[in-house]
Design an enzyme around this catalytic site. Structure first.
Site, PDB file in Angstrom:
ATOM      1  N   TRP A 178       2.156   1.659  -3.363  1.00  0.00           N
ATOM      2  CA  TRP A 178       1.052   2.267  -4.254  1.00  0.00           C
ATOM      3  C   TRP A 178       1.149   3.638  -4.521  1.00  0.00           C
ATOM      4  CZ3 TRP A 178      -3.034   5.242  -3.264  1.00  0.00           C
ATOM      5  CH2 TRP A 178      -4.004   5.461  -4.397  1.00  0.00           C
ATOM      6  N   HIS A 179       1.572   4.285  -3.418  1.00  0.00           N
ATOM      7  CA  HIS A 179       1.430   5.897  -3.263  1.00  0.00           C
ATOM      8  C   HIS A 179       2.738   6.370  -3.946  1.00  0.00           C
ATOM      9  CE1 HIS A 179      -1.321   5.174   0.025  1.00  0.00           C
ATOM     10  NE2 HIS A 179      -1.803   6.287   0.073  1.00  0.00           N
ATOM     11  N   GLY A 180       3.609   5.647  -4.084  1.00  0.00           N
ATOM     12  CA  GLY A 180       4.795   6.395  -4.914  1.00  0.00           C
ATOM     13  C   GLY A 180       5.969   5.256  -4.927  1.00  0.00           C
ATOM     14  N   GLY A 196       0.855  -1.354   0.089  1.00  0.00           N
ATOM     15  CA  GLY A 196      -0.051  -0.063  -0.188  1.00  0.00           C
ATOM     16  C   GLY A 196       0.684   1.406  -0.047  1.00  0.00           C
ATOM     17  N   PHE A 235       0.462  10.562  -6.921  1.00  0.00           N
ATOM     18  CA  PHE A 235       0.532   9.426  -6.766  1.00  0.00           C
ATOM     19  C   PHE A 235      -0.419   8.469  -7.681  1.00  0.00           C
ATOM     20  CE2 PHE A 235       0.381  11.340  -2.305  1.00  0.00           C
ATOM     21  CZ  PHE A 235       1.696  11.468  -2.120  1.00  0.00           C
TER      22      PHE A 235
END
Length: 475
Positions: A320-322, A317, A475
């Protein structure tokens, strides 16, 4: 194009809504698709092609899965379709990260490996790819039907209110709404109010906190007061920026007759990290639970495996943001606390002020890694918070901290803690009932007047400030 811009507010949105309500219902999905592609292509027309190709790919494999349910062909179609969607993320979001990390292991950089290109991250790619994956899996699980309407499906993937920063929607939740949804003056008015509140969160709160957060995170070796002040400013900036976007997206959806899932529920009053993730970025939490945590075994396995599952999900997770090790660190931080709370039973303990403050401290520490450009910067910032760079505030730094920023910081704290009461208050709208020619007030004018004031102040603020994109666009 962003929601908080004059182009969107006074050109795109009025024109789109006028055409939308003049168009017969059976053609509205096509209009939504055209409007959404125009909205996305306004930024970069070339990346609109990637969105269209992803849509065509997912639609085709969804149809293939639906036509072969219960067979190995459906399994293979789901696997290949999902892999293709993940490949889009892998190439455009993570390839540079993997190349740079590999080069660093060899003591060089990408140029030293003979690689001289750098991919630009398409806005919203993480959101529309996750929506595509959830559709394929839901069709395979028979939780959603493989729609035969390309326009409905493409409009769902490209739906401009939430296209670039969520909430992450699932086709099974909107499938019926594409076939039939209501359009009423009350729903439209609710949508306008919700959009305006989100606009105010972004323009009046988040954008005014940005200079304070930027000052702290761009100052080398920040002292303790600056580090703590900057961390608090960023913690609130991110919340009002992202929740503001979600409010605007939900409001726009209501104006078009759609009801989207809520994405935030006052997360900064949480009594544990477990509760925090039930309140923060809810659509992502639900997605990770349904499509990653539960398939890994969730909490149906032994305790050790459950803790591993929690860590795995949160690290992924974070990624997933970066594509940055700081996001891995942030995900591991939250995953570790989720595992700890499960092990100790702290997640089920009664909520107290002390527990809320402890949770806020844990979240704030995590946001430092989330905001830092690299791990070294995060460590330097943490050192500053612990006083390693002194406890004073240099005069040149103090002069850059405005009274306006400090006042907005205090206001943001009060709003974040009182939001449940404010949400109830804003829910009381004004209605005019004139069955016999008389105007009867069945609500209160104050929320309507407050909404009008927020919109007016936001527009004035937009007129005087430079371009300010939403934080989650990266993101």
């Amino acid at each position: 194009m962003v929601f908080s811009s004059e182009t969107f507010l006074f050109l795109f949105l009025p024109l789109f809504l006028a055409l939308y309500y003049l168009t017969p219902f059976r053609y509205r999905s096509a209009l939504i698709l055209a409007g959404s592609w125009t909205f996305y292509g306004w930024w970069r027309i070339d990346f609109l092609g990637l969105l269209i190709l992803t849509t065509l790919w997912t639609y085709a494999f969804g149809r293939l899965i639906g036509a072969n349910l219960g067979t190995r062909r459906a399994t293979w179609a789901c696997a290949i379709g999902t892999a293709g969607c993940l490949a889009v993320l892998g190439v455009f979001k993570y390839l540079n990260f993997f190349i740079d990390s590999f080069a660093a292991m060899l003591g060089t950089d990408a140029a030293g490996l003979g690689i001289h290109w750098h991919l630009i991250l398409p806005i919203g790619v993480s959101f529309y790819v996750f929506q595509s994956i959830s559709y394929l899996i839901d069709v395979y699980r028979r939780d959603a039907s493989a729609t035969g309407s390309f326009f409905d499906f493409a409009a769902f993937i490209s739906l401009f209110p939430q296209l670039v920063a969520g909430p992450i929607l699932r086709f099974k939740d909107l499938e019926d709404q594409f076939r039939d949804r209501t359009h009423t003056p009350d729903k439209f008015a609710d949508g306008m109010a919700r959009f305006t509140v989100g606009l105010g969160k972004k323009v009046l709160i988040a954008d005014n906190l940005a200079p304070l957060a930027d000052l702290a995170f761009t100052t080398p070796d920040p002292s303790a007061p600056l580090a703590w002040l900057g961390a608090a400013a960023y913690m609130l900036q991110l919340y009002f920026d992202f929740s503001g976007y979600s409010d605007m997206a939900i409001g726009l959806g209501l104006m078009m007759g759609f009801r989207f899932m809520e994405n935030f529920q006052t997360p900064y009053i949480s009594g544990s990290i477990t509760e925090f993730w039930r309140r923060w970025h809810i659509s992502l939490s639900v997605w990770l639970r349904d499509y990653l945590y539960i398939p890994l075994g969730g909490n149906r396995v032994n305790e050790r495996r459950t803790y591993i599952n929690l860590m795995t999900v949160m690290v992924l997770g974070g990624l997933w943001h970066g594509a940055n090790w700081t996001f891995v660190l942030w995900g591991a931080w939250h995953g570790g606390w989720l595992a700890f709370e499960r092990w100790t039973g702290a997640a089920r303990a009664p909520k107290t002020v002390v527990r809320v403050l402890r949770t806020l401290l844990i979240v704030l520490i995590g946001w430092v890694a989330f905001r830092a450009t690299n791990v070294a910067m995060a460590m330097d910032f943490y050192a500053g918070m612990m006083g390693a760079n002194g406890w004073g505030l240099p005069i040149d730094i103090a002069l850059q901290i405005t009274r306006e920023s400090l006042a907005v910081l205090v206001l943001a704290i009060l709003l974040a803690w009182s939001e449940p009461l404010l949400n109830d208050w804003f829910g009381q709208r004004y209605h005019a009932v004139t069955p016999d020619g008389r105007v009867e007030l069945t609500g209160t004018l104050l929320p309507a007047l407050a909404t009008t004031l927020i919109f007016s102040l936001s527009v004035m603020r937009l007129a005087e400030q430079s371009f300010s994109p939403f934080l989650y666009f990266q993101f």
